[in-house]
Design an enzyme around this catalytic site. Sequence first.
Site, PDB file in Angstrom:
ATOM      1  N   ARG A  38       2.598  -3.076 -10.197  1.00  0.00           N
ATOM      2  CA  ARG A  38       1.140  -3.062 -10.210  1.00  0.00           C
ATOM      3  C   ARG A  38       0.638  -3.985 -11.318  1.00  0.00           C
ATOM      4  O   ARG A  38       1.099  -3.899 -12.458  1.00  0.00           O
ATOM      5  CB  ARG A  38       0.643  -1.643 -10.449  1.00  0.00           C
ATOM      6  CG  ARG A  38      -0.873  -1.501 -10.448  1.00  0.00           C
ATOM      7  CD  ARG A  38      -1.271  -0.066 -10.675  1.00  0.00           C
ATOM      8  NE  ARG A  38      -0.737   0.806  -9.622  1.00  0.00           N
ATOM      9  CZ  ARG A  38      -0.793   2.126  -9.664  1.00  0.00           C
ATOM     10  NH1 ARG A  38      -1.336   2.732 -10.703  1.00  0.00           N
ATOM     11  NH2 ARG A  38      -0.300   2.844  -8.668  1.00  0.00           N
ATOM     12  N   TYR A 138      10.674  16.009  -9.214  1.00  0.00           N
ATOM     13  CA  TYR A 138      11.183  15.292 -10.376  1.00  0.00           C
ATOM     14  C   TYR A 138      12.604  15.768 -10.655  1.00  0.00           C
ATOM     15  O   TYR A 138      13.120  16.670  -9.986  1.00  0.00           O
ATOM     16  CB  TYR A 138      10.285  15.521 -11.590  1.00  0.00           C
ATOM     17  CG  TYR A 138       8.919  14.901 -11.450  1.00  0.00           C
ATOM     18  CD1 TYR A 138       8.721  13.552 -11.732  1.00  0.00           C
ATOM     19  CD2 TYR A 138       7.827  15.656 -11.028  1.00  0.00           C
ATOM     20  CE1 TYR A 138       7.468  12.970 -11.598  1.00  0.00           C
ATOM     21  CE2 TYR A 138       6.571  15.089 -10.891  1.00  0.00           C
ATOM     22  CZ  TYR A 138       6.395  13.746 -11.182  1.00  0.00           C
ATOM     23  OH  TYR A 138       5.159  13.173 -11.048  1.00  0.00           O
ATOM     24  N   ASP A 168      17.765  12.399 -10.444  1.00  0.00           N
ATOM     25  CA  ASP A 168      17.228  11.042 -10.335  1.00  0.00           C
ATOM     26  C   ASP A 168      18.333  10.005 -10.159  1.00  0.00           C
ATOM     27  O   ASP A 168      18.456   9.374  -9.116  1.00  0.00           O
ATOM     28  CB  ASP A 168      16.396  10.710 -11.577  1.00  0.00           C
ATOM     29  CG  ASP A 168      14.975  11.235 -11.485  1.00  0.00           C
ATOM     30  OD1 ASP A 168      14.425  11.261 -10.376  1.00  0.00           O
ATOM     31  OD2 ASP A 168      14.406  11.613 -12.523  1.00  0.00           O
ATOM     32  N   GLY A 247      37.429  23.986 -11.335  1.00  0.00           N
ATOM     33  CA  GLY A 247      38.480  23.534 -10.440  1.00  0.00           C
ATOM     34  C   GLY A 247      39.613  24.506 -10.227  1.00  0.00           C
ATOM     35  O   GLY A 247      40.665  24.135  -9.719  1.00  0.00           O
TER      36      GLY A 247
END
Length: 424
Positions: A38, A138, A168, A247
């Site tokens: 922008r 988010y 993210d 594990g």
Amino acid sequence: MAKALNGVRILDFTHVQSGPTCTQLLAWFGADVIKVERPGTGDITRGQLQDVPNADSLYFTMLNHNKRSITLDAKNPKGKEVLTALIKSCDVMVENFAPGVLDRMGFSWENIQKINPKLIVASIKGFGPGPFEDCKVYENVAQCTGGSASTTGFRDGLPLVTGAQIGDSGTGLHLALGIVTALFHRTHSGKGQRVTVAMQDSVLNLCRVKMRDQQRLAHGPLKEYSQFGEGIPFGDATPRAGNDSGGGQPGRILKCKGWETDPNAYIYFITQAAVWEKICDVIGEPTWKTDPNYAKPGARLPRLNEIFGRIEQWTMTKTKFEVMNICNPFDIPCGPILSMKEIAEDKSLYATGTLVEVDHPTRGKYISVGNPIKLSDSPADVRRSPLLGEHTDEILRDVLKFSESQVSDIRSSGALGEVPLAAE
């Protein structure tokens, strides 16, 4: 040396972290990534968590290496023309807008196909189709809805989000793989396609061992979890298990010498069955090798608190690095809890390109994480992130082949940002 993705051009319509993680990785592999921003402000992270006045923040610079930046107002008619030309000239468009934004801009999937039927459109969304698909997501929201938070932390405490950005950056990494796969598919089909990754899905993919444990609960208690040895009943959902290993090999974080003043004087220690006898010798408990209460993995499960308590008595007499040096020759799996300061000072990480020092024209030198994926015939170099709109003219002229008069018209329309006032 040619890079693996040389010749691939990517239209980067992403912002903040998830999308930029994806496009930065592709740029490291040699793709020409054109970041559309922008006018005036650019990616919001340029100004977030700013540590150097009047300079792009580390939040931005560390997620946008090796890219070119063009400022463009897509609502401006001329800006829309430029964007259309970019779509025609690119192989991939990547976006992480809220649902419906591209459609409202006039660039629905159907319209994009008409402009460039070979274009791959890659999108990050919070959720897939379902009751939450229109919700904004988010990092921490993704962790909470993807199963990470409910299974992280201690049984008697709150759910916790992890410090790793699995929502993210984890989603960005998944999307990068999807894009490369779609590019390969295009070599056979000749057509573009949509690639979509939901943040919830990505987190869940990284939590698959917890979904494994959810199903195991139907057949009995999870015996490698601490609460089994403590005699605490299991509920109907995978519990939080503190620092237990996921594990099947019991593991804990244990104090080391200096823990009273150093918040990172700890080590992760795994009591792997294959090296149990060596562990007994190292900690000074040789009788445990034959004692029926300790000799076999099944016998040890109800006694894990006692066993790790004894191991911790030993680790507290050593620094975390001394523990490593003693255990490694015996193949005893363990690892020091490294602070970010310790990692940043590790010269071996710079030698491999895992950490790099980058020079920036407005903020100076800084440390960044490099490409974690090493290709023998396509080494990644890390170049600084672009200044806002730094490559606008270059892209208009060299990529889109606009003439000087066309560029002038576009600029005077305001599509590239604020139009300079004429001199009086």
